[in-house]
Design a protein around this motif. Structure first.
Motif, PDB file in Angstrom:
ATOM      1  N   UNK A 109      45.934  39.537  69.887  1.00 44.15           N
ATOM      2  CA  UNK A 109      44.468  39.584  69.880  1.00 44.15           C
ATOM      3  C   UNK A 109      43.956  40.910  69.844  1.00 44.15           C
ATOM      4  N   UNK A 110      42.996  40.923  68.597  1.00 40.71           N
ATOM      5  CA  UNK A 110      42.603  42.524  68.096  1.00 40.71           C
ATOM      6  C   UNK A 110      41.041  42.263  68.034  1.00 40.71           C
ATOM      7  N   UNK A 111      40.227  43.330  68.397  1.00 41.20           N
ATOM      8  CA  UNK A 111      38.696  43.521  67.889  1.00 41.20           C
ATOM      9  C   UNK A 111      38.434  44.529  67.094  1.00 41.20           C
ATOM     10  N   UNK A 112      37.772  44.318  66.295  1.00 42.68           N
ATOM     11  CA  UNK A 112      37.213  45.739  65.370  1.00 42.68           C
ATOM     12  C   UNK A 112      35.767  45.817  65.603  1.00 42.68           C
ATOM     13  N   UNK A 113      35.314  46.877  66.031  1.00 45.33           N
ATOM     14  CA  UNK A 113      34.073  47.297  66.139  1.00 45.33           C
ATOM     15  C   UNK A 113      33.377  48.345  65.877  1.00 45.33           C
ATOM     16  N   UNK A 114      32.230  48.691  65.668  1.00 44.83           N
ATOM     17  CA  UNK A 114      31.577  50.009  65.643  1.00 44.83           C
ATOM     18  C   UNK A 114      30.802  50.377  66.937  1.00 44.83           C
ATOM     19  N   UNK A 115      31.269  51.542  67.395  1.00 44.30           N
ATOM     20  CA  UNK A 115      30.728  51.988  68.677  1.00 44.30           C
ATOM     21  C   UNK A 115      29.429  52.139  68.237  1.00 44.30           C
ATOM     22  N   UNK A 116      28.891  52.819  67.485  1.00 43.09           N
ATOM     23  CA  UNK A 116      27.703  53.346  67.182  1.00 43.09           C
ATOM     24  C   UNK A 116      26.679  52.110  66.837  1.00 43.09           C
ATOM     25  N   UNK A 117      27.094  50.945  66.324  1.00 41.01           N
ATOM     26  CA  UNK A 117      26.265  49.936  66.079  1.00 41.01           C
ATOM     27  C   UNK A 117      26.095  48.827  67.321  1.00 41.01           C
ATOM     28  N   UNK A 118      26.928  49.127  68.135  1.00 34.02           N
ATOM     29  CA  UNK A 118      27.221  48.117  69.394  1.00 34.02           C
ATOM     30  C   UNK A 118      25.736  47.933  70.193  1.00 34.02           C
ATOM     31  N   UNK A 119      25.483  47.002  70.351  1.00 36.55           N
ATOM     32  CA  UNK A 119      24.131  46.798  71.046  1.00 36.55           C
ATOM     33  C   UNK A 119      24.143  45.416  71.881  1.00 36.55           C
ATOM     34  N   UNK A 120      23.679  45.420  72.901  1.00 32.53           N
ATOM     35  CA  UNK A 120      23.497  44.018  73.700  1.00 32.53           C
ATOM     36  C   UNK A 120      22.254  43.832  73.808  1.00 32.53           C
ATOM     37  N   UNK A 121      21.404  43.186  73.123  1.00 29.82           N
ATOM     38  CA  UNK A 121      20.076  42.810  73.296  1.00 29.82           C
ATOM     39  C   UNK A 121      19.681  41.945  74.358  1.00 29.82           C
ATOM     40  N   UNK A 122      20.549  40.767  74.969  1.00 27.15           N
ATOM     41  CA  UNK A 122      20.229  40.147  75.743  1.00 27.15           C
ATOM     42  C   UNK A 122      19.557  40.623  76.903  1.00 27.15           C
ATOM     43  N   UNK A 123      18.311  39.937  77.170  1.00 31.22           N
ATOM     44  CA  UNK A 123      17.818  40.544  78.746  1.00 31.22           C
ATOM     45  C   UNK A 123      17.623  39.369  79.593  1.00 31.22           C
ATOM     46  N   UNK A 124      16.739  39.362  80.572  1.00 29.40           N
ATOM     47  CA  UNK A 124      16.678  38.368  81.560  1.00 29.40           C
ATOM     48  C   UNK A 124      15.457  37.435  80.871  1.00 29.40           C
ATOM     49  N   UNK A 125      14.378  38.214  79.998  1.00 29.64           N
ATOM     50  CA  UNK A 125      13.449  37.431  79.468  1.00 29.64           C
ATOM     51  C   UNK A 125      13.921  36.643  78.350  1.00 29.64           C
TER      52      UNK A 125
END
Length: 554
Positions: free
Chosen positions: A480-496
């Motif tokens: 079970x492996x994930x590859x990601x960019x720390x610099x490109x990580x973004x969580x754009x979900x908001x309440x609105x």
């Protein structure tokens, strides 16, 4: 010469899930398991190679509190979680497991009541036991699935939907069902002590049930009784008492300091309470989520007595007359309602899963807007909405924003989403909980190191579940492996705007099979039904390559 790797992930920075510093290594995947290779790999044979230069390679994340129970039946790819790097979902939380149910009518009523949280399939559910439910996910969904057994189902089977005291034969029956659930693969007992009929369980009853789970290696995973005593520390004192008397490891779920609390104490005393219990010898940890917004079913606003007898009795009481008037009056007099100014009660409580034709136009509206538009009282509006939409939910600000970081960063804490998935405006946590750790708590605010953040999302919850071969990257672990960019990580979900997919994860492998490859979903559904300690002990299955395990189970 050994067989070629199925996949070789090269030139990346490995964060192995243990909390140890990152290091440079290639990650090989063969037969669904991991091999770490240091040094040059140009001559290492592989059917597929991934250049992870500038990227982080980590174990897949484990969501220790998810409400994807029935969502997975209609959305088996669960893209919003895969794109956060989540590879394992833990369901059956808050006492709200969908098995065991002896009577199909009870299961249907329960599913309808929670439809806005975990989904409501069009077809009747075809299981009664934990074992049968787990089989419904195995190799049919993109993520792994582990479950707890909820005390609500146990009480419904033993006592119906009524609030009676469980003793004698009823308690023995529930204890037997806990044992059966553990042997079927459950990882422990969960409670939701604000949700009837599970909320009617006494402390002694919960001690007896948790003791059965503990004897078979399970935990006590609890949404505490928030209305108990001082409504501040007393709910957690009861949880510690249950764990201490039963011998069960304690997992306090969605632990945070509420922004709406009527008590005056802060977050630190809450954290100190659990730390003191830990220092005194209690095996206690907690999970928390990373957003300031919470959510649950709308019927939570109704008094407990009105919900006695189950969904059908509640529907009768809300149909009209003096009983509905009494319920409406109590809603308006409740502590929750008094937290708001009279001119705009519940002005930040957003409604979801309004399925009736009469009210579906209000989907995504704030409750205060509905009250104003309909020209009725607050209590009447809540009663009418629940009567017509039994599974209706709400999302609103909940944890105290100023202290949320203390829970996320505490050594006893791990990460879990506890998200409402359904409706026009679900919880943003479903779309960004884990990525927000990487983007905000690690990269931007530097409140956590990357190795510690990954540990909280991988090996720590794996350890809590007793999964020795997941949650880490080491030789022989399940891939079970994930590859990601720390610099490109973004969580754009908001309440609105909650339905915003997370960014930064490029590749996700579940049991060695790619479910996200180079930023695109593959359509593969290799997720396994993970089974708990009692099941594994009984089966005594040897460690085998995942590929062979799949063939052996077919």
């Amino acid at each position: 010469m050994s067989a070629p790797f199925d996949v070789l992930i090269e030139h990346g920075t490995v964060v192995d899930g243990t909390g140890n510093p990152a290091f440079t290594a290639a990650v090989g995947i063969r037969d669904g398991r991991v091999t770490l290779l240091r040094g040059a790999t140009a001559d290492v044979p592989a059917r597929e190679r991934i250049d992870a230069t500038g990227l982080t390679v980590a174990p897949g994340f484990i969501d220790l509190h998810s409400h994807s129970d029935l969502v997975l039946l209609g959305d088996p790819d669960l893209e919003m979680k895969i794109r956060q790097g989540v590879t394992t979902e833990v369901i059956g939380v808050d006492g709200l497991s969908y098995a065991p149910f002896d009577r199909p009518a009870d299961l249907h009523g329960f599913a309808e009541q929670n439809g806005g949280i975990a989904g409501l399939p069009a077809e009747p559910l075809g299981w009664r036991s934990i074992a049968d439910q787990l089989d419904a996910y195995d190799r049919r969904v993109a993520v792994n699935v582990a479950t707890l057994v909820g005390n609500t189902a146990l009480r419904v089977n033993a006592l119906g939907w009524e609030p009676g005291v469980a003793d004698g034969a009823a308690l023995d029956r529930m204890r037997g069902q806990v044992r059966d659930a553990m042997y079927d693969g459950a990882f422990g007992l969960s409670t939701g002590l604000d949700y009837p009929p599970g909320a009617h369980a006494t402390t002694d009853e919960l001690v007896a049930l948790a003791a059965e789970a503990a004897e078979l290696g399970g935990m006590y995973h609890t949404h505490v009784r928030y209305g108990l005593g001082d409504t501040y520390l007393d709910p957690f004192r009861e949880a510690a008492e249950i764990a201490r008397r039963s011998g069960a490891p304690l997992q306090v779920t969605h632990f945070s300091r509420s922004a709406r609390a009527t008590y005056t104490g802060g977050a630190q005393r809450m954290l100190d309470l659990l730390q003191d219990e830990r220092d005194a010898g209690l095996d206690v940890t907690f999970d928390t989520y990373t957003y300031e917004w919470g959510g649950t079913r709308l019927s939570r606003l109704l008094p407990l007595w009105a919900q006695e007898g189950g969904p059908d009795r509640l529907r009768e009481r809300l149909a009209g007359g003096a009983t509905r008037d009494r319920i409406a009056a109590e809603v308006e007099a409740s502590g929750a309602a008094r937290q708001y100014v009279a001119s705009a009660p519940f002005s930040d409580l957003r409604l979801g899963y309004l399925t009736s034709p009469e009210y579906d136009r209000f989907e995504g509206w704030y409750l205060s807007e509905v009250v104003s538009t309909l020209g009725v009282s607050l209590g009447r509006a809540v009663c009418d909405l629940v009567a017509a939409n039994p599974g209706a939910t709400f999302t609103r600000p909940s944890p105290h924003a100023m202290t949320l970081w203390k829970f996320v960063c505490h050594p006893l804490g791990m990460i879990a989403s506890d998200a409402v998935f359904i409706g026009l405006a679900p919880s943003p946590r479903a779309y960004g909980c884990f990525t927000r750790v990487l983007a905000d708590f690690v990269r931007e605010e530097r409140l956590l190191s990357l190795p510690e953040a990954v540990r909280k999302m991988s090996s720590f919850p794996a350890q809590r579940l007793g999964l020795s071969d997941r949650g880490v990257l080491r030789d022989g672990a399940v891939a079970d492996v994930v590859v990601f960019s720390l610099e490109a990580s973004l969580a754009p979900a908001t309440f609105e705007r909650p339905r915003q997919l997370a960014e930064g994860v490029t590749d996700v492998f579940v049991s060695g099979t790619a479910v996200l490859r180079d930023g695109a979903m593959t359509g593969a559904r290799p997720g396994r039904a993970l089974r708990g300690p009692a099941y594994r002990r009984a089966s005594s299955a040897p460690l085998v390559p995942v590929a062979e395990e799949v063939l052996a189970d077919d």
